[in-house]
Scaffold this active site. Sequence first.
Site, PDB file in Angstrom:
ATOM      1  N   ARG A 179       0.849  -1.201   0.000  1.00 14.39           N
ATOM      2  CA  ARG A 179       0.000   0.000   0.000  1.00 14.39           C
ATOM      3  C   ARG A 179       0.878   1.243   0.000  1.00 14.39           C
ATOM      4  O   ARG A 179       0.669   2.192  -0.733  1.00 14.39           O
ATOM      5  CB  ARG A 179      -0.926  -0.005   1.210  1.00 14.39           C
ATOM      6  N   ASP A 208      -0.311  -6.695  -3.588  1.00 10.76           N
ATOM      7  CA  ASP A 208      -1.689  -6.378  -3.231  1.00 10.76           C
ATOM      8  C   ASP A 208      -2.347  -5.647  -4.391  1.00 10.76           C
ATOM      9  O   ASP A 208      -1.721  -5.449  -5.439  1.00 10.76           O
ATOM     10  CB  ASP A 208      -1.760  -5.564  -1.929  1.00 10.76           C
ATOM     11  N   HIS A 278      -6.828  -9.757  -3.677  1.00  6.20           N
ATOM     12  CA  HIS A 278      -5.799  -8.722  -3.552  1.00  6.20           C
ATOM     13  C   HIS A 278      -4.843  -8.804  -4.732  1.00  6.20           C
ATOM     14  O   HIS A 278      -3.626  -8.670  -4.583  1.00  6.20           O
ATOM     15  CB  HIS A 278      -5.052  -8.867  -2.217  1.00  6.20           C
ATOM     16  N   GLU A 341      -9.798 -12.258   2.135  1.00  4.06           N
ATOM     17  CA  GLU A 341     -10.703 -11.251   1.556  1.00  4.06           C
ATOM     18  C   GLU A 341     -10.876 -11.372   0.043  1.00  4.06           C
ATOM     19  O   GLU A 341     -11.007 -10.367  -0.643  1.00  4.06           O
ATOM     20  CB  GLU A 341     -10.190  -9.848   1.882  1.00  4.06           C
ATOM     21  N   TYR A 432      -3.125  -5.427  15.185  1.00  7.60           N
ATOM     22  CA  TYR A 432      -2.975  -4.645  13.954  1.00  7.60           C
ATOM     23  C   TYR A 432      -2.496  -3.245  14.345  1.00  7.60           C
ATOM     24  O   TYR A 432      -3.180  -2.523  15.059  1.00  7.60           O
ATOM     25  CB  TYR A 432      -4.308  -4.570  13.198  1.00  7.60           C
ATOM     26  N   ASP A 434      -2.071  -0.648  12.531  1.00  2.93           N
ATOM     27  CA  ASP A 434      -2.651   0.534  11.878  1.00  2.93           C
ATOM     28  C   ASP A 434      -3.765   1.121  12.747  1.00  2.93           C
ATOM     29  O   ASP A 434      -4.203   2.244  12.516  1.00  2.93           O
ATOM     30  CB  ASP A 434      -3.145   0.235  10.459  1.00  2.93           C
ATOM     31  N   TRP A 482      -0.122  -2.648   8.665  1.00  6.99           N
ATOM     32  CA  TRP A 482      -0.733  -2.333   7.368  1.00  6.99           C
ATOM     33  C   TRP A 482      -0.530  -0.854   7.097  1.00  6.99           C
ATOM     34  O   TRP A 482      -0.557  -0.036   8.029  1.00  6.99           O
ATOM     35  CB  TRP A 482      -2.225  -2.680   7.386  1.00  6.99           C
ATOM     36  N   THR A 483      -0.354  -0.508   5.825  1.00  8.51           N
ATOM     37  CA  THR A 483       0.118   0.863   5.564  1.00  8.51           C
ATOM     38  C   THR A 483      -0.790   1.704   4.666  1.00  8.51           C
ATOM     39  O   THR A 483      -0.328   2.682   4.092  1.00  8.51           O
ATOM     40  CB  THR A 483       1.527   0.822   4.935  1.00  8.51           C
ATOM     41  N   GLU A 484      -2.073   1.343   4.560  1.00  8.91           N
ATOM     42  CA  GLU A 484      -2.950   2.184   3.744  1.00  8.91           C
ATOM     43  C   GLU A 484      -2.816   3.660   4.135  1.00  8.91           C
ATOM     44  O   GLU A 484      -2.761   4.542   3.285  1.00  8.91           O
ATOM     45  CB  GLU A 484      -4.423   1.783   3.935  1.00  8.91           C
TER      46      GLU A 484
HETATM   47  C1  ACM Z   1      -6.031  -8.955   6.318  1.00  7.67           C
HETATM   48  O1  ACM Z   1      -6.060  -8.026   7.147  1.00  7.67           O
HETATM   49  N1  ACM Z   1      -6.722  -8.852   5.211  1.00  7.67           N
HETATM   50  C2  ACM Z   1      -5.275 -10.154   6.546  1.00  7.67           C
END
Ligand code: ACM
Length: 778
Positions: A179, A208, A278, A341, A432, A434, A482-484
């Site tokens: 991301r 991704d 993804h 997902e 997580y 983030d 996670w880096t969105e």
């Molecule tokens: C995830 O957060 N989609 C593994």
Amino acid sequence: MTRLHTRNPVRSLLASCLILGSSFTVSATTQAPPSLALPVIPAPQQVLPSAASYTVNSRTVLSGSDEAARTVAAQFSQLLGKTSPLQLNLAEGKTNAATGIHFQLDPALADATEGSYQLDVAAQGIRIRAASTAGLFHGAMTLLQMLTPATGSDVAVPAVSITDAPRFSWRGFMLDSARHFQSVDDIKLLLDAMALHKLNVFHWHLTDDQGWRMEIKRYPKLTEVGSCRSPAGEAGVNADGTAHLYCGFYTQEQIRDVVAYAAARHITVVPEIDVPGHAQAAVAAYPEHGVVDGPTQPSANWGVNPYLFNPRDETLQFLENILAEVMQMFPGKYIHIGGDEAVKYQWQDSPQVQAYIRELGLKDEEALQSHMLKRLEKYLEAHDRKLIGWDEIIEGGLPPEATVMSWRGIEGGIEAATHGHDVVMTPGNTLYLDFLQTNLPDEPPGRPKFTSMQRIYAYDPVPEQLTAAQRKHVIGVQANMWTEHTRTFARLQHNVFPRMAALAEIAWTPLERKSYDDFLARLPAQLQRYKALGIGYGQTALSVAMKRQDDRAADKVTVELSNPLSYRDIRYTTDGSTPTAHSASYGAALTLPVPTTLTAQTFFNGKPLTDAPNRWVFDGASLLRRTDKTLATCPEGGRLQLRLEDDNPLEGPRDSFDVTIFNPCWLWEDAQLQDIASIKVRAGRIPYNFGLLKPEEAKRGYRKPVARHGEFEVRAGCHGRVLATAPLPEKPGKDGFIELQAPLRAGPEQVTDLCITFSGDTRPQMWVLDEITLQPRK
Ligand code: ACM
């Protein structure tokens, strides 16, 4: 991300609200061990007194029993030189020194857990012994912490004997480089930090929807096309109207460099190639391996995007060819195949895929996903590798040897362990990163339902429900960055540190030795080491949190102070000066006259824990003003609140906004309106760029506009009468903001909740509140 969509997003988000709310307290560790005294994180398994202490100084010589031990001694010396004034020399050749600091590979310890070590302090010197080089290295990290921070050139090491071994074999940290992208040097800093914390698995999320970040020689378009995206909104457009691309990938040479750097620190790199979802960046590069006709590009949308790999043999062959190169770059046992997902809309809508499901005699799309993953597992097994995937790989049938990473809570982990599969626990609502670390307004962009250090620390990766035999399948624990919403490495470090210290302790330290209070006592030394190593840890958790209650009629404000980590020594002044250890000690709520400048700082052992104090100016204007980050949200606003960054300007600092994206709405509780003539708002506008599942998409709401471009509206409570409204312009001004003022429509309300909304479709851009000010009558 993901985390916009979970199996039952509403329930899980609600659950996290309840757990993360201010009522959360650390459950008192029932049998807290006595203070360990040593400033070491993670706390060792056992520390016993020994006969004599030893003083390390510049004359202390390092030695090793063989080449591997000498390598560890050299690494130790180099790190010690960075984190203290001690510059120690390494003795030539193999030695069996009884003096100085000696590292010894000792086959007699071979039965111990992998990574364990023994550290003994005696009058003549310090000896670290282990059966493996990894064990020696972990022992070196312990000794490093026993010697730092040191200001003098003579450091007395207490008389102790340490027996230490990790609780789990998988002590993981995941970095999302898809991301947003980090440089190799950034990643090396993270690996240095992991080593300091005795973490040993670096899970590298390299592919991704928004980017493919790894060079694959056989398929150059993966990076030629897949490594650049055009960000949403203004950030995607240059001044001359051309696309402003966001690009980045790692060459195979750089990846080998990272893998070797990690290996030297006894860290295994586990690459992730996300299948079958993804996949948008990969499908953009090679549309023939997607499902739908027509071109696409790497996505600018966070959330869950619909692009899937094609399930047919040609694409599985393509993926195997990619894995062949992946295995050459990454020598570790595990390869992560994602599985998360993968919303099945494209497969459901494709007559070809539906025909293929029938041809294979499969039940449904989940079974088709399982078919793909089982084939990839076979391929990996044939090359002596193991498949690991997110917990969705359980659906439709787990590949027989697969290891499961449980992220949608702990249920996936429980189910997999119950069926004899190994699991790594990484529940989103606890691990997580983030999720912001405090609920303070100065946290960087991310997910404002914060995950505190206390919450991470209190987490036990082994679910109670499991039997003793099933528990053995919990091979470890991992936190995921996670880096969105994390565009810069400075912010990434802010989010990761110091929370990595709590992760280290749940991954390494035996349960019975864990104690949050003791951890708090050991953390300040770790912060000093972060500084010495150039790790830009977040200071918010160490700062002072302030809760205010205004009394405008009496020109007073009542203020409660606390530290987010529960450090208790808060000092404050009311004369604008910086507090010292001798300033007034905060005990209970303060009622202050307006104006007052309150300055406060957290202390531990007489020293401030942050570089700068917190300062609040309670003046008349502050009683009339609130910002998005200090307001509540309306229930109608939906539960998914994000702290989103302005997408403009392209360079330099950008503002950020707290917004509930399903139905943006801000709430000023108990606003005092007695003498108010008008209401002023300052607002920005940012892109709405979220891919959502169809049922979640249906929750997106907004008020129908009346004026041409809509209006801002303030209501008394979320369903009360309109108190003020003004039309919106077509777009913000040059600085990206608008200011609107509307008269207060007089009525009976004296004290009421103000509900602030902007009408009009939130897509493609939504107005977001920056500040609201009440304007008194003159
Ligand atoms: C995830 O957060 N989609 C593994």
